[in-house]
Design an enzyme around this catalytic site. Structure first.
Site, PDB file in Angstrom:
ATOM      1  N   TYR A 130      -9.924  -0.667   2.902  1.00 45.42           N
ATOM      2  CA  TYR A 130      -9.760  -0.467   4.158  1.00 45.42           C
ATOM      3  C   TYR A 130      -9.141   0.710   4.692  1.00 45.42           C
ATOM      4  CZ  TYR A 130      -9.688  -5.078   5.596  1.00 45.42           C
ATOM      5  OH  TYR A 130     -10.013  -6.763   6.407  1.00 45.42           O
ATOM      6  N   ASP A 184       0.688  -1.141   0.121  1.00 44.87           N
ATOM      7  CA  ASP A 184      -0.068  -0.115   0.431  1.00 44.87           C
ATOM      8  C   ASP A 184       0.590   1.579  -0.293  1.00 44.87           C
ATOM      9  OD1 ASP A 184      -2.547  -1.340  -0.229  1.00 44.87           O
ATOM     10  OD2 ASP A 184      -2.609  -1.368   1.855  1.00 44.87           O
TER      11      ASP A 184
END
Length: 683
Positions: free
Chosen positions: A419, A332
């Site tokens: 998320y 990420d």
């Protein structure tokens, strides 16, 4: 995982949505030699003017087909910066302000260093290794708009009886699986919106879409199977769209500081209680804490604890090996940018009413500065206990001494697709640093033709969390880069093993006890540590500084529950994410070794990572060293994680260990408490 702001119905709707979080600032009036806003600190993030200047300088050399993938402050020389920090006259220690820029021009990745004072390009080189730079929002937004005007996809939507106007798409990195040649590409998946904003729980499965992001064309399209799209019922999370009845009523609280906040912010420098530190941010790392020092009441001086700390990478591998899921092994920070994925914080919700907020200037694909308001917040947290004791053994007396705990928190939220990562740096008056991670958001859902667990006949690689909805197993591995300078740069890592000893000679009525055996680790290979296999403690110490009774001053790592990777080391995602092979690594300080997954992570091949650097097995004893700590979560989804997940939290602590002569909070008195209005007693 895919970038947080790239979900869209069309490019136009994306830009409208994105403007809620990032405000682009026009640079049309910039000139190559216009004056720029100065900063107070060498580590202050790039300003709006500086980003505009960088864009102007770069575009003067590369006026067309230029995409800005990283614009940030190059790390100053550490020794010079420490000299500047300790000098009473900062002007006598000049530190050049250098920008580091990664652009892509005509399929080439270029690394450019720019002196912002002289406005000169210092170097300009082509990156020739594996991997591609961090993706930009614009690239992703263009890629996800393509299916909505692509004939075969439109036909696939009609075949499923769905409305194209209710379809939104999202981008995902493709990973690397042994290919010898790579080109910039994205996978695109689409979801149904319609009656709910919770798009991630309503995937349109069975379709594979690959986009060439240089040509911005769909280069692979397969409609493999038609799966039922999970229902929208009971998936909405917005309060205004929730039908009654509601949960228990929560009573409000008044947070008042009549004396004002206990901390001061000057530019990006923060002082609070016995702590001083600098808080910045980076497009890739997000929040960065630097030059953290604590005042020692006994020694009458500030002592450095941390030179620099940030999250270097987050590895999120999903555990479904099927054709539509195998590639979902995301990095990420390196692929999507932790700083680029920061979102505006909501006052009184993300942060309490006593919080102060700070904005951040990032950049877009064209190199323009973009303002992210309320990028992170700083606040004092009350309500705990610092220390206490009740003494009942003194005749005719009962003594009770309690100190309230107050800590200072720096908080940011990084939203990468489904998320939300709530990230805290908590400074405590005891000298401890507590680093917290809390996850919320939505599960990645795989649509299946299963409505009850009894119908499952084969492995589904996840949990049936609702009808037609499998929450797929996955991991979250965060790795922190912690350049600890415990009372100076020269430090060592000490591993203390706790070992049982049997009493066999009859010298005691006891049959056993345990001892602590300490060992100073000498090289990188010795400092590759799996936590949780045997009882032990790890401390970063300064062997050149000792307490009055002769102990080496240090800070101890108190880890979260350790999690270890379960993928085999020869699996392609694990080759790229090999920095998770151990919970702890220690390396000599090297300014170029910042990113555990390597400088270019998109489609990387694991050939320039922390796991590779440490093969040199360099000396780490009494050196300027960096602690790398992996915090992992194995996520087996449960129904309570659906349709939106309550916070799932973990944390670790850096705790003083023989750093002070005694409890650093001993003489810190509890703060005054105002009670208004008086709380009625409950019967």
């Amino acid at each position: 995982m895919a970038f947080s702001m790239r979900i869209l119905l069309s490019l136009t709707s994306f830009l409208a949505l994105h403007s809620l979080h990032l405000r682009s600032v026009s640079s049309a009036s910039a000139t190559p030699f216009s004056p720029i806003t100065t900063t107070d600190h060498p580590l202050d993030p790039l300003t709006e003017d500086e980003i505009t200047l960088i864009r102007t300088i770069v575009l003067k050399r590369y006026p067309t087909n230029t995409g800005f993938h990283y614009v940030g402050l190059d790390d100053p020389d550490k020794s010079t910066l420490l000299k500047w920090a300790s000098s009473p006259n900062k002007n006598l220690v000049p530190i050049p302000r250098i920008a580091f820029v990664i652009i892509m021009v005509n399929s080439q990745t270029r690394e450019i260093f720019i002196n912002l004072k002289t406005q000169q390009i210092l170097s300009d080189n082509v990156h020739t290794g594996n991997g591609f730079p961090t993706l930009t929002v614009d690239e992703q937004s263009q890629a996800v708009s393509l299916p909505l005007k692509y004939g075969p996809f439109i036909e696939s939507v009609k075949k499923r009886g769905l409305n194209l106007s209710d379809v939104v798409c999202s981008s995902f990195t493709v990973g690397w699986y042994g290919e010898t040649k790579s080109s910039p590409a994205l996978r695109v998946e689409c979801f149904m919106m319609g009656e709910t904003a919770n798009i991630y729980v309503r995937p349109i499965n069975g379709i594979i879409i690959v986009v060439d992001i240089e040509k911005m064309q769909i280069i692979k399209y397969q409609d493999r199977s038609v799966e039922t799209v999970p229902r929208a019922e009971n998936t909405e999370y917005r309060a205004e769209h929730q039908p009654p009845p509601f949960g228990p009523k929560l009573h409000g609280v008044a947070i008042v500081q009549p004396e004002g906040p206990g901390f001061k912010i000057q530019g990006h420098s923060v002082s609070w209680a016995n702590w001083k530190f600098h808080v910045g941010y980076d497009v890739r790392a997000g929040v960065v804490i630097s030059l953290a020092s604590i005042y020692d009441l006994d020694k009458h001086k500030s002592r450095r604890v941390l030179y620099r700390g940030y999250i270097s990478e987050l590895f999120v591998p999903y555990q479904d090996p099927s054709d539509e899921w195998y590639y979902k092994t995301f990095f990420d920070a390196g692929e999507f940018g932790f700083g680029q994925s920061m979102v505006s914080l909501e006052p009184d919700r993300d942060c309490p009413p006593n919080a102060q907020f700070m904005d951040a200037y990032l950049h877009d694909h064209q190199g323009n500065p973009s303002l992210l308001e309320n990028a992170f917040c700083i606040f004092e947290m009350h309500g705990g206990i610092s220390w206490r004791h009740t003494e009942n053994d003194i005749p005719d007396q009962t003594l009770r001494e309690v100190r309230s705990d107050v800590s200072l928190v720096v908080r940011s939220v990084v939203t990468v697709s489904n998320y939300d990562n709530v990230l805290d740096w908590e400074f405590k008056i005891s000298g401890s640093l507590k680093l917290g991670i809390a996850l919320s958001g939505m599960l990645e859902i795989k649509a299946v033709e299963i409505k009850h667990k009894d119908e499952i006949k084969e492995e589904q690689h996840g949990t049936l969390v609702s009808e037609n909805s499998i929450g797929v197993y996955h991991d979250h591995f965060y790795i922190y880069h912690l350049d600890l300078d415990i009372d100076g740069e020269e430090n060592s890592l000490v591993k203390t093993d706790l070992k049982a000893v049997k009493v066999t000679d009859g010298s005691s009525k006891r049959k056993s006890y345990w001892i602590a055996e300490a060992q100073t680790l000498k090289n990188e290979s010795a400092a590759k540590i799996w936590l949780g296999t045997s009882p032990s403690e790890l401390a970063m110490v300064n062997p050149n500084k000792k307490t009055s009774v002769g102990n080496e001053v240090g800070y101890r790592l108190i880890p979260a529950m350790p999690a270890h990777p379960l993928l085999t080391e020869d699996d392609y995602p694990q080759i790229r994410g090999a920095f998770t092979n151990y919970n702890v690594w220690v390396t000599p300080y090297n300014r170029s070794e910042k990113w555990a997954g390597g400088p270019y992570v998109d489609q990387s091949r694991g050939d320039n990572t922390l796991a590779v650097w440490t093969k040199e097995d360099r000396n780490i004893e009494n050196k300027d060293i960096v602690l790398w700590h992996v915090v992992g979560i194995h996520h087996v989804p449960a129904q309570e994680d659906f349709p939106i997940m309550p916070l799932l939290s973990t944390s670790f602590e850096l705790r003083p260990t023989n750093f002070f002569e005694r409890n650093a909070a001993l003489k810190t008195l509890s703060p005054k408490v105002w009670k208004w209005p008086a709380c009625p007693k409950q019967n």
